[in-house]
Design an enzyme around this catalytic site. Structure first.
Site, PDB file in Angstrom:
ATOM      1  CE  LYS A 192      -3.995  -2.022  -0.165  1.00 25.14           C
ATOM      2  NZ  LYS A 192      -3.550  -3.383  -0.449  1.00 25.14           N
TER       3      LYS A 192
HETATM    4  C1  LIG Z   1      -9.588  -2.852  -1.884  1.00 30.21           C
HETATM    5  C2  LIG Z   1      -8.971  -3.592  -0.728  1.00 30.21           C
HETATM    6  N1  LIG Z   1      -9.750  -3.918   0.321  1.00 30.21           N
HETATM    7  C3  LIG Z   1      -9.265  -4.552   1.382  1.00 30.21           C
HETATM    8  C4  LIG Z   1      -7.928  -4.909   1.463  1.00 30.21           C
HETATM    9  C5  LIG Z   1      -7.477  -5.683   2.662  1.00 30.21           C
HETATM   10  O1  LIG Z   1      -6.461  -5.068   3.379  1.00 30.21           O
HETATM   11  P1  LIG Z   1      -5.410  -5.966   4.200  1.00 30.21           P
HETATM   12  O2  LIG Z   1      -4.478  -6.594   3.208  1.00 30.21           O
HETATM   13  O3  LIG Z   1      -4.716  -4.955   5.065  1.00 30.21           O
HETATM   14  O4  LIG Z   1      -6.164  -6.959   4.978  1.00 30.21           O
HETATM   15  C6  LIG Z   1      -7.070  -4.580   0.394  1.00 30.21           C
HETATM   16  C7  LIG Z   1      -5.634  -4.880   0.370  1.00 30.21           C
HETATM   17  O5  LIG Z   1      -5.017  -5.792   0.652  1.00 30.21           O
HETATM   18  C8  LIG Z   1      -7.616  -3.930  -0.754  1.00 30.21           C
HETATM   19  O6  LIG Z   1      -6.847  -3.636  -1.792  1.00 30.21           O
END
Ligand SMILES: Cc1ncc(COP(=O)(O)O)c(C=O)c1O
Length: 374
Positions: A192
């Site tokens: 990110k």
């Molecule tokens: C659009 C979106 N939603 C949710 C997530 C979930 O985040 P995490 O990986 O921190 O659980 C991500 C990324 O991984 C994402 O790109």
């Protein structure tokens, strides 16, 4: 000799992260929670503005799970979700025993289509299954149609869970993404715009909801000298060590957004003259952090030819997200589509977009694409 690898989106430390991590070690705040978590939450609250409060969590997915539970989603409920997104947007619907209803995208932002959202809600209400929540996503950092989605949600009195995992630093009319939903979420996953190695946050203007999120995220312990539980809890809080990385990263967030936007501008200026490639411009009042720079080709074969040519040069690229209504795990879910997200998936490619890419690496990407297309 294989050329050095160009990554799609790799972590980019600012330099101060280790100081905060050392602070955690020096003070023995290695246990979960502690001053770094508090300071990281304050830094996010200050960045987002709009009087939000924040709970730092172990992932963006955990934040969506808690967010949906706080919005009252439970077994058998229906939750509307943008189809054109990463599976983590929708998986927590299944964790709660609820059912996703997928809605297609529109062409201006590639996010949830207001028309199809309305159609989906009307259909589900007609079938006596009024949706419990709407998950709208700012994909690749581009804000969704904030006003249109909000006015539909309000008209039908359905809360919005705003998936801002990819959109820290993006805004609409100067107001930060992450603050538009009844509950918003952020991700600090390794790819990110800023990262804590792994992590996420729940964002809300409602302090009671934030406190409830923290209660659920720390095993739902009732107030008592012993361990007393009257609710199922989770272990979803962010660790004080990782929050130290987050504090350092927040200090460079603005630079990271500028660097990613520069990548996008460079690709646009270098490739826009090629007739087979197009980009997604920012609509008026929309500001995207350009988390990933995306291009559209004319067809699946061209997208694959480009991807393979880049791979051949040891350059990582990725097709745009495969819509969730096409994923085997969600194959039985209801969906309201007009073909937009399927076309985007077929023709779209994410180019290397990290804030730490060198000019030489960016040049390599552009040259490879030009070699294929000329
Ligand atoms: C659009 C979106 N939603 C949710 C997530 C979930 O985040 P995490 O990986 O921190 O659980 C991500 C990324 O991984 C994402 O790109």
């Amino acid at each position: 000799m294989t050329p050095t690898k160009v990554w799609l989106s790799s972590p980019h430390m600012g330099g101060e992260e280790l100081n905060y991590v050392h602070e955690a070690f020096d003070t023995n705040w290695v246990a979960p929670l502690g001053p770094n978590v508090d300071a990281f939450e304050k830094a996010i609250e200050k960045e987002l503005g709009n009087e939000v409060c924040v709970a730092a969590l172990s992932s963006g997915t955990a934040a969506i799970h808690l967010g949906l539970e706080l919005l009252g989603v439970g077994p058998g409920d229906e939750v509307i979700c943008q189809s054109f997104t990463f599976s983590a947007s929708a998986n927590p619907i299944l964790y709660l025993g609820a059912n996703p209803v997928f809605v297609d995208s529109e062409k201006d932002t590639w996010n949830m289509s207001p028309e199809l959202l309305r159609e989906a809600i009307e259909d589900r209400i007609k079938n006596h299954r009024k949706p419990k929540a709407i998950i709208a996503v700012h994909l690749y950092g581009m804000p969704y149609k904030i006003e249109e989605i909000r006015s539909i949600a309000d008209a039908y009195e359905i809360p919005i869970l705003e998936d801002s995992a990819e959109a820290l630093g993006s805004s609409f009319r100067g107001i930060s993404c992450g603050t538009f939903g009844d509950i918003g979420i952020l991700s600090f996953n390794g790819n990110k715009i800023i990262t804590t190695s792994g992590g996420g946050a729940l964002v809300t203007k409602n302090k009671v909801l934030r406190d409830k999120a923290i209660f659920l995220a720390t095993q739902a312990r009732d107030e008592a000298p012993h361990y007393q539980h009257s609710h199922v809890g989770y272990n979803y809080r962010m660790s004080n060590v990782l929050a130290g990385i987050g504090r350092g990263q927040m200090n460079v967030l603005k630079e990271r957004v500028s660097a990613r936007r520069r990548n996008y501008d460079f690709y646009l200026n270098s490739l826009a003259s090629l007739k087979d490639i197009s980009f997604l411009p920012e609509p008026k009042d929309f500001f995207s952090n350009r988390w990933l720079s995306c291009i559209l080709t004319t067809c699946y074969d061209m997208r694959e030819t480009l991807r393979m040519a880049l791979l051949d040069q040891n350059i990582e690229s990725r097709p745009l997200w495969k819509p969730l209504h096409l994923q085997p795990v969600f194959k039985d879910s209801k969906h309201f589509m007009d073909g937009t997200s399927e076309r985007l998936f077929e023709k779209g490619l994410c180019l290397p977009s990290g804030s730490n890419l060198s000019q030489e690496e960016l040049d390599r990407v552009v040259e490879t694409i030009k070699n294929v297309l000329s």
